[in-house]
Design a protein around this motif. Structure first.
Motif, PDB file in Angstrom:
ATOM      1  N   PHE A 301       0.824  -1.201   0.000  1.00  0.00           N
ATOM      2  CA  PHE A 301       0.000   0.000   0.000  1.00  0.00           C
ATOM      3  C   PHE A 301       0.861   1.256   0.000  1.00  0.00           C
ATOM      4  O   PHE A 301       0.482   2.284  -0.557  1.00  0.00           O
ATOM      5  N   SER A 302       2.021   1.169   0.640  1.00  0.00           N
ATOM      6  CA  SER A 302       2.967   2.277   0.715  1.00  0.00           C
ATOM      7  C   SER A 302       4.308   1.675   1.113  1.00  0.00           C
ATOM      8  O   SER A 302       4.386   0.482   1.442  1.00  0.00           O
ATOM      9  N   PRO A 303       5.375   2.467   1.121  1.00  0.00           N
ATOM     10  CA  PRO A 303       6.664   1.908   1.543  1.00  0.00           C
ATOM     11  C   PRO A 303       6.677   1.376   2.969  1.00  0.00           C
ATOM     12  O   PRO A 303       7.556   0.604   3.326  1.00  0.00           O
ATOM     13  N   VAL A 304       5.698   1.773   3.788  1.00  0.00           N
ATOM     14  CA  VAL A 304       5.689   1.324   5.179  1.00  0.00           C
ATOM     15  C   VAL A 304       4.495   0.432   5.501  1.00  0.00           C
ATOM     16  O   VAL A 304       4.250   0.112   6.660  1.00  0.00           O
ATOM     17  N   SER A 305       3.753   0.013   4.495  1.00  0.00           N
ATOM     18  CA  SER A 305       2.563  -0.800   4.727  1.00  0.00           C
ATOM     19  C   SER A 305       2.410  -1.816   3.606  1.00  0.00           C
ATOM     20  O   SER A 305       2.399  -1.456   2.430  1.00  0.00           O
ATOM     21  N   GLN A 306       2.310  -3.093   3.990  1.00  0.00           N
ATOM     22  CA  GLN A 306       2.108  -4.131   2.984  1.00  0.00           C
ATOM     23  C   GLN A 306       1.242  -5.248   3.551  1.00  0.00           C
ATOM     24  O   GLN A 306       1.160  -5.447   4.762  1.00  0.00           O
ATOM     25  N   MET A 307       0.610  -5.990   2.638  1.00  0.00           N
ATOM     26  CA  MET A 307      -0.311  -7.046   3.033  1.00  0.00           C
ATOM     27  C   MET A 307      -0.041  -8.287   2.203  1.00  0.00           C
ATOM     28  O   MET A 307       0.303  -8.198   1.022  1.00  0.00           O
ATOM     29  N   ASP A 344     -11.523 -49.869   3.273  1.00  0.00           N
ATOM     30  CA  ASP A 344     -11.212 -48.709   4.106  1.00  0.00           C
ATOM     31  C   ASP A 344     -10.937 -47.500   3.216  1.00  0.00           C
ATOM     32  O   ASP A 344     -10.293 -47.616   2.156  1.00  0.00           O
ATOM     33  N   GLU A 345     -11.415 -46.339   3.646  1.00  0.00           N
ATOM     34  CA  GLU A 345     -11.271 -45.146   2.817  1.00  0.00           C
ATOM     35  C   GLU A 345     -11.228 -43.909   3.702  1.00  0.00           C
ATOM     36  O   GLU A 345     -12.007 -43.773   4.647  1.00  0.00           O
ATOM     37  N   LEU A 346     -10.313 -43.012   3.365  1.00  0.00           N
ATOM     38  CA  LEU A 346     -10.145 -41.760   4.111  1.00  0.00           C
ATOM     39  C   LEU A 346     -10.308 -40.577   3.163  1.00  0.00           C
ATOM     40  O   LEU A 346      -9.660 -40.523   2.114  1.00  0.00           O
ATOM     41  N   ASP A 347     -11.166 -39.639   3.529  1.00  0.00           N
ATOM     42  CA  ASP A 347     -11.351 -38.398   2.783  1.00  0.00           C
ATOM     43  C   ASP A 347     -10.915 -37.239   3.665  1.00  0.00           C
ATOM     44  O   ASP A 347     -11.368 -37.112   4.813  1.00  0.00           O
ATOM     45  N   VAL A 348     -10.041 -36.392   3.117  1.00  0.00           N
ATOM     46  CA  VAL A 348      -9.591 -35.200   3.831  1.00  0.00           C
ATOM     47  C   VAL A 348      -9.824 -33.997   2.930  1.00  0.00           C
ATOM     48  O   VAL A 348      -9.378 -33.982   1.773  1.00  0.00           O
ATOM     49  N   ARG A 349     -10.528 -33.020   3.449  1.00  0.00           N
ATOM     50  CA  ARG A 349     -10.703 -31.773   2.705  1.00  0.00           C
ATOM     51  C   ARG A 349     -10.404 -30.609   3.633  1.00  0.00           C
ATOM     52  O   ARG A 349     -10.872 -30.569   4.774  1.00  0.00           O
ATOM     53  N   ARG A 350      -9.635 -29.658   3.090  1.00  0.00           N
ATOM     54  CA  ARG A 350      -9.206 -28.526   3.909  1.00  0.00           C
ATOM     55  C   ARG A 350      -9.338 -27.227   3.119  1.00  0.00           C
ATOM     56  O   ARG A 350      -8.889 -27.144   1.973  1.00  0.00           O
ATOM     57  N   TYR A 351      -9.952 -26.221   3.755  1.00  0.00           N
ATOM     58  CA  TYR A 351     -10.022 -24.872   3.211  1.00  0.00           C
ATOM     59  C   TYR A 351      -9.265 -23.951   4.181  1.00  0.00           C
ATOM     60  O   TYR A 351      -9.482 -24.028   5.401  1.00  0.00           O
ATOM     61  N   SER A 352      -8.435 -23.100   3.648  1.00  0.00           N
ATOM     62  CA  SER A 352      -7.641 -22.235   4.530  1.00  0.00           C
ATOM     63  C   SER A 352      -7.509 -20.843   3.929  1.00  0.00           C
ATOM     64  O   SER A 352      -7.527 -20.669   2.704  1.00  0.00           O
ATOM     65  N   ALA A 353      -7.375 -19.857   4.799  1.00  0.00           N
ATOM     66  CA  ALA A 353      -7.135 -18.477   4.379  1.00  0.00           C
ATOM     67  C   ALA A 353      -6.394 -17.758   5.496  1.00  0.00           C
ATOM     68  O   ALA A 353      -6.596 -18.049   6.686  1.00  0.00           O
ATOM     69  N   SER A 354      -5.523 -16.850   5.106  1.00  0.00           N
ATOM     70  CA  SER A 354      -4.805 -16.047   6.097  1.00  0.00           C
ATOM     71  C   SER A 354      -4.518 -14.674   5.513  1.00  0.00           C
ATOM     72  O   SER A 354      -4.418 -14.505   4.293  1.00  0.00           O
ATOM     73  N   LEU A 355      -4.399 -13.706   6.404  1.00  0.00           N
ATOM     74  CA  LEU A 355      -4.114 -12.330   6.018  1.00  0.00           C
ATOM     75  C   LEU A 355      -3.064 -11.786   6.963  1.00  0.00           C
ATOM     76  O   LEU A 355      -3.230 -11.833   8.182  1.00  0.00           O
ATOM     77  N   ASN A 356      -1.967 -11.303   6.394  1.00  0.00           N
ATOM     78  CA  ASN A 356      -0.883 -10.736   7.195  1.00  0.00           C
ATOM     79  C   ASN A 356      -0.649  -9.297   6.760  1.00  0.00           C
ATOM     80  O   ASN A 356      -0.514  -9.014   5.568  1.00  0.00           O
ATOM     81  N   HIS A 357      -0.630  -8.398   7.722  1.00  0.00           N
ATOM     82  CA  HIS A 357      -0.390  -6.986   7.422  1.00  0.00           C
ATOM     83  C   HIS A 357       0.773  -6.480   8.263  1.00  0.00           C
ATOM     84  O   HIS A 357       0.815  -6.682   9.475  1.00  0.00           O
ATOM     85  N   LYS A 358       1.723  -5.823   7.593  1.00  0.00           N
ATOM     86  CA  LYS A 358       2.857  -5.221   8.276  1.00  0.00           C
ATOM     87  C   LYS A 358       2.785  -3.702   8.114  1.00  0.00           C
ATOM     88  O   LYS A 358       2.472  -3.204   7.032  1.00  0.00           O
TER      89      LYS A 358
END
Length: 824
Positions: A301-307, A344-358
């Protein structure tokens, strides 16, 4: 004509004026440089004014200014120390070269190793790093291949594909990596970090740019697991120029892997997207297929702010099972790839999201805020089985021969569907402040994290193999809330000496709600609930002293902490069992050396547990129910790793290296602990218990040695060979060597049934084994095209990888893969 002439005259005068203005107007210009490269998107301004600009993609800037005799030019941006340059009128101009330094102390703290220049100088603990080049040359099928090369790390294979990570550090039980804090870019990835930290999902190594491992004092910044250490998977950033990569690989046993990546940076925003598809028909008895899609967006966003924003979707289907071979089946041979329970059967489902701001609040003061959330669905359909020929509801399918000691497996006409869904969300603001105090440089990390997690669990009993419906046997909801706070100071007493001290506080509240329970043969709808809480203070202190520029000494002491699992803390009857958390005191002292072409690190470590939980979960080979067994254990030993650049010993323009790492660890029960050894068969006799004090803890090999060499020719050809030796290990607390010896003892004693007189394969010593891997690659110069060949388990050694969860798993046989990689 007069009007035309007049117009030309005006334009000409304006042009002359413009040229003269350009020649006479004051302009500052030049390039901002760090470590020899131009730094883009850095703020350049005149201190005390509103005049400023930012650098372009190559670090160039142009800044107009008025008349002056003296000014102060400021240069500021995330990741770099703010610089102020005093300029006089004579020094001003358009060709300034200004060098700025990376702000090592304000680098992202999830980067816990030497992956950034200089950060090792400030870490009083043992660290290791696997970089992108190592990953590209190794072409690992799973992260297990590269992690087992790290000193102090013990990896147990479950199905050969690394779908379920089983990692132990410094003698800790590797069961589902529950004693290790697993992160991706600093964000937890376990099912539920506090209540159920097991790794039924593992980040796909194909999309990583590196892996970091921290085993020392610095782990109190992360939590909640601070016992074994931190493993942090790192994803790549978007490239500066648009481009991508396509990789296709195939091999034995129906193995096929494809990976597509594309990204670039436009203006101030970078985007990277990747998709992976990996499958195998017969990794031993295991068939699997998974899809993995991820997107990473970085915006300044600026030299001192990023996401940075990330999102991912993971979908897996496999025939993973708990049941393994019995001892007679393994000894006889020919069963290593047998699908004992094919439904035998295994089902794995994963949804993920993250937001990092400095945000760089001011020079030296940075706010780093991370918000994250993910859901994981883990539905597992497993056919029931027994070792008894007289059990009821048999399907008629039998594997092995009945030896009277549980040496045969009888499948039943019933199925248990173990369905679980997990929700995790958290937010963590962190302040990082570098300042001067009393003539010393001080770095302070302070932050707080709130984490919410909820687990929904049902067991549905089907009446035939593979059934997807049936009677609801149990139903419950487990909820957890955790608030963490931490403060850590790193004081630079000199350029050589630094001291780090910190304190972490963990507050955890659990609730278990049981909605359906089994009472005798009856299923009862109910509402049994109770809550429990855990509170802990986790201190840590460390010191780092650089004797010279090449040699450093470090030492650290911190409190190890791991909260109890929610299911264990509140019983099936709703009773708060008031279980204590796992706690230990962890200490280490070590030496680092980096001189010329040699890098070396060694550390002596000691972990003293006041209460270590020995898993009773089915995944650990236990009954799956009952009160947790705990006790005092001690782990101590030494680990070392070395890397030698041998390019100077090779022909001109050749590159090469030698690597070696090793771990020796003693892991034992250090207090009285009595375990049933033989059960009385005659009235009047008492059961006999064995004191296991001094016995080795399960799945803790005393010795591990890893080594390898790599050579690259200037024509684009390269190859590497690695070897991994894993010492012998026990699989039960009684330290059973050979179950056949105990069967002979039992047959000679009619008064007792010996616990170890069984051949179901779940107990018995694991012999040492040695695995060799070969990798070769060829890059076509200037084309972006490369070929690779890999041979895993080159000598085709047959060995027992594990006896968990319920029986023997043979190690992966020789696997040959070949692939093509195209970068565009």
């Amino acid at each position: 004509m007069k009007h035309i002439f007049f117009l030309i005259l005006i334009v000409g005068l304006l042009s002359i004026f413009k040229v003269e203005a350009a020649e006479t107007h004051n302009v500052l210009g030049g390039r901002i440089i760090s470590e020899g490269n131009g730094v883009p998107y850095i703020a350049v301004y005149i201190k005390g004014t509103n005049t400023g600009t930012t650098t372009d993609e190559s670090g160039q800037f142009v800044l107009p200014y008025g008349d002056f005799d003296h000014l102060v030019l400021g240069v500021q941006g995330l990741g770099y120390k703010t610089a102020f340059i005093n300029l006089t009128k004579d020094e001003a101009g358009g060709d300034l070269d200004i060098t700025i330094e990376p702000d090592t102390l304000l680098l992202e703290q999830v980067l816990v190793s030497g992956s950034r220049v200089g950060i090792l100088r400030f870490l009083p603990g043992s660290v290791s790093f696997i970089n992108q080049t190592q990953l590209e040359n190794t072409r690992p099928v799973s992260a297990n291949e590269v992690l087992r090369n790290i000193a102090g790390v013990h990896v147990v294979e479950e199905e050969g594909a690394g779908l379920r990570a089983n990692i132990g550090i410094r003698g800790l039980d590797p069961n589902k990596s529950r004693n290790v804090l697993m992160l991706e870019d600093g964000v937890p990835v376990a099912l539920a970090p506090y209540g159920e930290p097991e790794m039924y999902f593992s980040p796909n190594i194909d999309r990583m740019s590196g892996v970091e491992v921290l085993k020392g004092n610095g782990s109190i910044l992360f939590g909640p697991q601070t016992i074994g250490g931190v493993i942090n998977y790192l994803t790549p950033d978007a490239p500066d120029t648009p481009g991508g990569r396509l990789s296709i690989r195939g091999g034995d046993f129906g193995f096929f892997s494809s990976y597509l990546e594309y990204g670039g940076t436009w203006n101030n925003t970078g985007v990277l997207m990747n998709y992976s598809r990996k499958q195998a028909d017969n990794f031993g008895p295991t068939r699997f297929l998974f899809h993995d899609f991820n997107t990473k967006i970085q915006t300044k966003f600026s030299p001192v702010s990023q996401m940075v924003f990330k999102m991912g979707v993971y979908d897996e289907n496999s025939n993973s099972t708990y049941v393994g071979l019995t001892q007679p089946m393994y000894d006889r041979g020919g069963y290593d790839d047998l699908r004992i329970a094919p439904d035998d059967e295994l089902d794995v489902r994963r949804y993920s999201a993250s937001l990092n701001h400095k945000y760089l609040l001011s020079p030296g003061l940075q706010l780093n805020t991370t918000a994250f959330g993910y859901t994981t669905t883990r539905n597992w359909n497993r056919q029931d089985f027994t070792y008894s020929s007289s059990a009821s509801n048999m399907s008629g399918v039998v594997h092995g021969d009945d030896d009277g000691y549980q040496g045969a497996i009888y499948l039943r006409n019933s199925t248990g569907q173990r369905n679980r869904q997990f929700e995790v969300a958290g937010i963590e603001p962190r302040l990082q402040y570098r300042y001067e105090l009393g003539g010393y440089t001080v770095k302070t990390d302070a932050g707080v994290r709130y984490l919410y997690e909820r687990a929904f669990e049902q067991r549905i009993n089907g009446t035939k193999p593979g059934a997807r419906s049936g009677a609801l046997d149990s139903d419950e909801v487990r909820t957890g809330h955790a608030v963490s706070a931490y403060l850590q100071n790193n004081i630079m007493l000199s350029n050589r000496l630094s001291i780090m001290a910190g304190l972490r506080n963990e507050n955890v509240w659990y609730e278990r709600e049981i909605l359906r329970v089994k009472s005798g043969v009856n299923l009862i709808d109910t509402l049994i609930s109770n809550t429990t809480d855990v509170y802990a203070l986790i201190p840590g202190v460390g010191i780092n002293y650089n004797v010279t520029e090449e040699i450093g000494i470090f030492a650290g002491l911190h409190r190890g902490f791991a909260p109890p699992r929610t299911k264990d803390a509140v019983s099936n009857d709703g009773e708060d069992l008031q279980l204590d958390a796992e706690k230990s005191w962890n200490s280490e002292i070590g030496v680092r050396l980096s001189a010329g072409n040699v890098s070396f690190e060694t550390a002596f470590f000691h972990m003293n547990f006041s209460n270590q939980v020995i898993p009773v979960a089915e995944s650990a080979g236990g009954a799956g129910t009952g009160i947790i067994n705990g006790g005092e254990t001690t782990h101590y030993g030494v680990e070392a790793s070395a890397l030698v650049d041998i390019a100077g010993l090779l022909p001109a323009n050749w590159n090469g290296s030698l690597s070696l790492s090793g771990t020796y660890v003693v892991s034992e029960f250090s207090s009285d602990r009595y375990i049933l050894q033989k059960e009385a068969l005659v009235a009047g006799l008492d059961n006999v218990y064995m004191n296991v004090k001094g016995n080795r803890t399960p799945y803790a090999p005393d010795l591990a040695i890893n080594g390898g060499f790599q050579i690259e020719l200037p024509i684009g050809l390269g190859f590497s060979v690695t070897g991994n030796y894993t010492g012998s290990q026990y699989t039960d607390v009684l330290n059973t060597e050979n179950v056949y010896d105990w069967i002979a003892t039992h047959e000679a004693d009619a008064d007792y049934q010996y616990v170890q007189a069984v051949t179901h394969g779940q107990i018995g010593k694991l012999d040492s084994f040695f695995i060799t891997n070969l990798n070769a690659w060829y890059s076509f110069s200037g084309s972006g095209l490369a070929l690779n060949l890999g041979v895993k388990n080159l000598t085709n050694e047959r060995y027992i990888a594990t006896r968990r969860p319920q029986g023997i798993r043979a190690g992966m046989p020789r696997l040959i893969t070949a692939g093509i990689n195209y970068t565009f």
